[in-house]
Every structure is written in structure tokens, then in C-alpha cells.
Design a protein around this motif. Sequence first.
Motif, short mmCIF file in Angstrom:
data_model
loop_
_atom_site.label_atom_id
_atom_site.label_comp_id
_atom_site.label_asym_id
_atom_site.label_seq_id
_atom_site.Cartn_x
_atom_site.Cartn_y
_atom_site.Cartn_z
N LYS A 135 -5.73 19.58 -4.24
CA LYS A 135 -6.49 18.61 -3.47
C LYS A 135 -7.02 17.53 -4.39
CE LYS A 135 -7.97 21.77 0.20
NZ LYS A 135 -9.10 22.34 0.96
N PHE A 136 -7.25 16.36 -3.81
CA PHE A 136 -7.86 15.26 -4.54
C PHE A 136 -9.38 15.41 -4.52
CE2 PHE A 136 -3.92 13.12 -2.91
CZ PHE A 136 -3.32 12.94 -4.14
N LEU A 137 -10.02 14.86 -5.53
CA LEU A 137 -11.47 14.67 -5.53
C LEU A 137 -11.73 13.18 -5.73
CD1 LEU A 137 -12.09 14.12 -8.76
CD2 LEU A 137 -12.03 16.61 -8.89
N GLY B 234 4.48 8.98 0.08
CA GLY B 234 5.10 9.87 -0.89
C GLY B 234 4.28 11.12 -1.12
N THR B 235 4.87 12.05 -1.85
CA THR B 235 4.22 13.30 -2.21
C THR B 235 4.12 13.39 -3.73
OG1 THR B 235 5.12 14.40 -0.25
CG2 THR B 235 4.32 15.82 -2.01
N LEU B 236 2.97 13.79 -4.22
CA LEU B 236 2.75 13.90 -5.65
C LEU B 236 2.81 15.36 -6.09
CD1 LEU B 236 -0.23 11.40 -6.08
CD2 LEU B 236 2.17 11.01 -6.65
N SER B 237 3.37 15.59 -7.25
CA SER B 237 3.45 16.94 -7.79
C SER B 237 2.05 17.44 -8.17
CB SER B 237 4.34 16.96 -9.03
OG SER B 237 3.72 16.25 -10.09
N ALA B 238 1.94 18.73 -8.35
CA ALA B 238 0.67 19.32 -8.76
C ALA B 238 0.21 18.72 -10.09
CB ALA B 238 0.80 20.84 -8.87
N VAL C 251 0.84 -1.21 0.00
CA VAL C 251 0.00 0.00 0.00
C VAL C 251 0.87 1.25 0.00
CG1 VAL C 251 -1.71 1.33 1.31
CG2 VAL C 251 -1.91 -1.16 1.15
N GLU C 252 0.57 2.15 -0.91
CA GLU C 252 1.24 3.44 -0.98
C GLU C 252 0.27 4.52 -0.51
OE1 GLU C 252 3.76 2.22 -5.02
OE2 GLU C 252 2.36 3.93 -5.03
N ILE C 253 0.78 5.47 0.24
CA ILE C 253 0.00 6.62 0.70
C ILE C 253 0.59 7.87 0.04
CG2 ILE C 253 -0.88 7.89 2.69
CD1 ILE C 253 -1.61 4.95 2.79
N HIS C 254 -0.23 8.60 -0.69
CA HIS C 254 0.25 9.78 -1.40
C HIS C 254 -0.48 11.03 -0.91
CE1 HIS C 254 2.61 7.45 -4.25
NE2 HIS C 254 1.58 6.63 -4.38
N THR C 255 0.26 12.11 -0.77
CA THR C 255 -0.31 13.42 -0.45
C THR C 255 0.08 14.39 -1.56
OG1 THR C 255 1.65 14.01 0.84
CG2 THR C 255 -0.20 13.03 2.04
#
Length: 308
Positions: free
Chosen positions: A211-213, A260-264, A202-206
Motif C-alpha cells: 500500500k501507499f502512504l 498502470g501497476t507498480l511492482s512491490a 496524468v498517470e494512475i498507478h496501483t
Amino acid sequence: MGAVQQTSRQHLVSQVILKRFTVPGPRGSGCRLLPFDLQYPERRHKLQTTRACGWVEDFVAFESAAAEELWGSIERKVPEALAAVHAGVPFADPGHASVLRDLIVLHFVRSLHYREVHVGAFAKVRADLRSSLVQIYGKQLHCEALRETGLHLAGRRALGAHAELLIDRSETVRDHESGKLFRTSIESTFRKVQTRASSWQVEIHTPASGKFLIGDNPAVTLNQNGGVTEWGMPFGDATSIVLPIGPQHLVALGPRNKVGTLSAADVEVLNTVQIYAARRYVYMQPRSGLEAFVTQAARERPPAQVQG
């Protein structure tokens, strides 16, 4: 013995996830989120409760209580796992990763795209069976029609019509029409996909920004091909399955547990995938700043695809 209770309003997007997209409503009216109708992007969209969003009438039309209990056995464990994600310690308890993985599988199977695949597959099998009966058992069909009706049927069309009558009487067709076949199929498929997904992590991304929808078909298969994100392929061909679980978090299946962190730009791609995979609605946190983006994407989105 009492009658089996039927749950008519069945949520395909778990309320426990939808609640993460809410904000307190005016004057103590409870929490609200923003549903966006992709068929009418210019419409003024009103805030709603989670109970009013993400549901389908009689999705499982036959003895839905059994299916609801299966879904509930997973969803009851989700709040604790989501709390750990939002606290920044998603893997502090090894069991959280398993719960989040099952949550992704649940939304992949308990979905409009799975029902469309099931209905399409049944229609194809039925048509193939009719063709086979006429082609291989034409003589037997002719004799059966003569016995039942006293008529000598001539030609493939007449034999096909009688074959269709015989198929209509079958237990399988009756189970399909009652919804029993779909219920047993979706429960069996969930178990199979759950087993196949058990080797994934499982990966957790922010998001770095934005923001996500979340759409009404929120668990989407993905594949990266030459830097291009493809989506909607069969489960076995995917390199990941993604599921937004709040404006600031998205979970995905991958080769290892990670945060991890996702780019815009990546966030925009994943939000576009949610919009394109949805059948009719996407849901946003009010005042997220996403309305103009969704309006434009709704105008541009291709006809709905059926995921495998």
C-alpha cells in the motif's frame, strides 16, 4: 466593510485525500488514519481524524481567505475525479485528468518545501542588496547616514548596518514580515506551475502488492537516472511529479494518460521517497502493515532536503 477573515489552521495535505487513508473508528467515532511522527519513530502513534492531520498554523499569514478560495476552487472538483479513479474509469470524463493534474500542482506549491524556498530566496536577495548598497552606493549611504544621524560612518560594517536599517523600512520587507509577499508569491507561482504542467498528462498507478502512504510534503519531483530514482529536483528538471491519493492509488505527471501497476519494489521506493521528503509526518491507513517499514526508514532517512 468587515475585516477580512483569517483561516489559521490551514491544511497543506487536502482532507479529501487524507480521507482515502482512513478506516472507521471504534464505536462510531468517525473515520481515522494513522499519523507517524518521523522525529520519534519509537513513539506509540495514535489514530487521528483527517482534521487533526496535515495542517500548519498560519501557513498563509496574510489574508488567507483569498488563498483558501483559490485552493478550494480545485479541491471542490476532486471528489468526483477520485471517485472515477477508484471506480477504474479515471479518464471517462476528460475533465478528471485536468483536475488531478491541478491537484498535483496544488500540493507541490502549497507546501512546506515551497515556503522554505521562498524564505531562503528572500534572505539571499536581502543579503545581496545590502552588499550592493555598500559596494556601489557607499558614498550615498555615508551622506544619508550623516543627514539622518549626524554621524560620519567609517568602514563597510558601519555602512552595512545603516543599509540594513534602510532595507528594514522598505515596503517589500514590511510585506515579507506581514506575510503579504508570501501569499502573493505562492498564488503567482501556482498559476505559473499550473501553466507549465498543462502540457503533461496524468498517470494512475496501483500497487501489485502493498500500500501507499503519504507524507506532509506529498507532491514530489522525480527523475530516473540509470535505473536510480532521484527526487527533490526543481520542477523544470523533473521527469515526473508523484502524489499518493490513497493506499491503492498514486497519480503522477507523465507524457501520456495511462493506468498502470507498480511492482512491490517500486511501491517501496515511492514510499521511501515520501518518508524522505516529509518534514515530520507521514500518514497511513491503519493496519496497513507499514509501521515497521516506516520506523526503519525514519531511522535511516537523511536530513530534510529543500525541493526546487
